[in-house]
Scaffold this motif. Sequence first.
Motif, PDB file in Angstrom:
ATOM      1  N   LEU A  17      -1.647   1.916   5.433  1.00  0.00           N
ATOM      2  CA  LEU A  17      -2.459   0.827   6.002  1.00  0.00           C
ATOM      3  C   LEU A  17      -2.642   1.117   7.487  1.00  0.00           C
ATOM      4  O   LEU A  17      -1.718   0.916   8.279  1.00  0.00           O
TER       5      LEU A  17
ATOM      6  N   ILE B  73      -0.625   4.794  -0.164  1.00  0.00           N
ATOM      7  CA  ILE B  73      -1.724   4.548   0.775  1.00  0.00           C
ATOM      8  C   ILE B  73      -1.162   4.038   2.105  1.00  0.00           C
ATOM      9  O   ILE B  73      -0.273   3.176   2.129  1.00  0.00           O
TER      10      ILE B  73
ATOM     11  N   LEU C  21      -7.718   2.154   4.859  1.00  0.00           N
ATOM     12  CA  LEU C  21      -6.726   2.619   3.896  1.00  0.00           C
ATOM     13  C   LEU C  21      -6.880   4.117   3.719  1.00  0.00           C
ATOM     14  O   LEU C  21      -7.958   4.584   3.321  1.00  0.00           O
TER      15      LEU C  21
ATOM     16  N   VAL D 265      -8.349   2.398  -5.252  1.00  0.00           N
ATOM     17  CA  VAL D 265      -7.363   1.448  -4.714  1.00  0.00           C
ATOM     18  C   VAL D 265      -6.948   0.468  -5.819  1.00  0.00           C
ATOM     19  O   VAL D 265      -5.749   0.231  -6.058  1.00  0.00           O
TER      20      VAL D 265
ATOM     21  N   MET E 105       0.833  -1.205   0.000  1.00  0.00           N
ATOM     22  CA  MET E 105       0.000   0.000   0.000  1.00  0.00           C
ATOM     23  C   MET E 105       0.870   1.258   0.000  1.00  0.00           C
ATOM     24  O   MET E 105       0.571   2.227  -0.692  1.00  0.00           O
TER      25      MET E 105
END
Length: 253
Positions: free
Chosen positions: A173, A171, A204, A232, A166
């Motif tokens: 986590l 992103i 996320l 995502v 991620m």
Amino acid sequence: MARRKKIYEGKAKILYEGPEPGTLVQYFKDDATAFNAEKRATIEGKGVLNNRLSEFFMTGLANIGVPNHFIKRLNMREQLIRQVEIIPLEVIVRNFAAGSMAKRLGLEEGTPLPRPIVEFSYKDDALGDPLVPEEYIMAFGWATQQDMDDIVALALRVNDFLSGVMFGVGIKLVDFKIEIGRIWDNDYMRLIVADEISPDSCRLWDIETGQKLDKDVFRRDLGNLTDAYTEVARRLGVLPTNVTHTTKPTLIN
Ligand code: TMP
């Protein structure tokens, strides 16, 4: 097509008998629920996205040696999985305070935790999946000490893998939930990651903006859930060709 035998229907997925003993077909529904199904909606495209995303994460985990139930994707909404005996626990790993932990401890959401924290809820909808200490888990025989050591090790490997993947697409986590299943190879029992890994079961946040790209969008009415999951999937390069809830055809020059 012959009617398949339904083995189990949950809030977001259905399990059907698989083509061979020891296998199941896992079907991803578009249904979303929150707060123990007090809040419900059908969100077009969610099932297709979660099928793809769970495939992506489970395949990646298998590639780094983390055993899991995924065998292969069958179509837009279905994947072939290994049949397991699910341990009745939600295994939650947290890197930053959010959700129920933030509430319980009065922490601001997003507060970094001193280290990843693994916690367990007893999977029982009627009871609202209560948080349980390891002492309960062992006393009631849901898992042994050895199982718990293996479960924590698996959960932390999943955490490192998912955090890195991620992070690579901007992103953070924040936390996630997995479920663990038992499989037997003759007399030898092993624990593997089961159920699903998708934005339904993770928090996320965009690293730059903090924008939520997970089921909190639905839980907290923050916008369009399919758009968040699509973002995502797009960043991870796993966007299915054919999932869109836009209605207008687009002219391609
Ligand atoms: P929580 O902060 O509400 O306890 O949730 C922790 C993580 O677990 C979060 O990533 C969402 C996920 N989760 C599920 O996957 N299923 C559930 O039923 C709940 C309550 C949380």
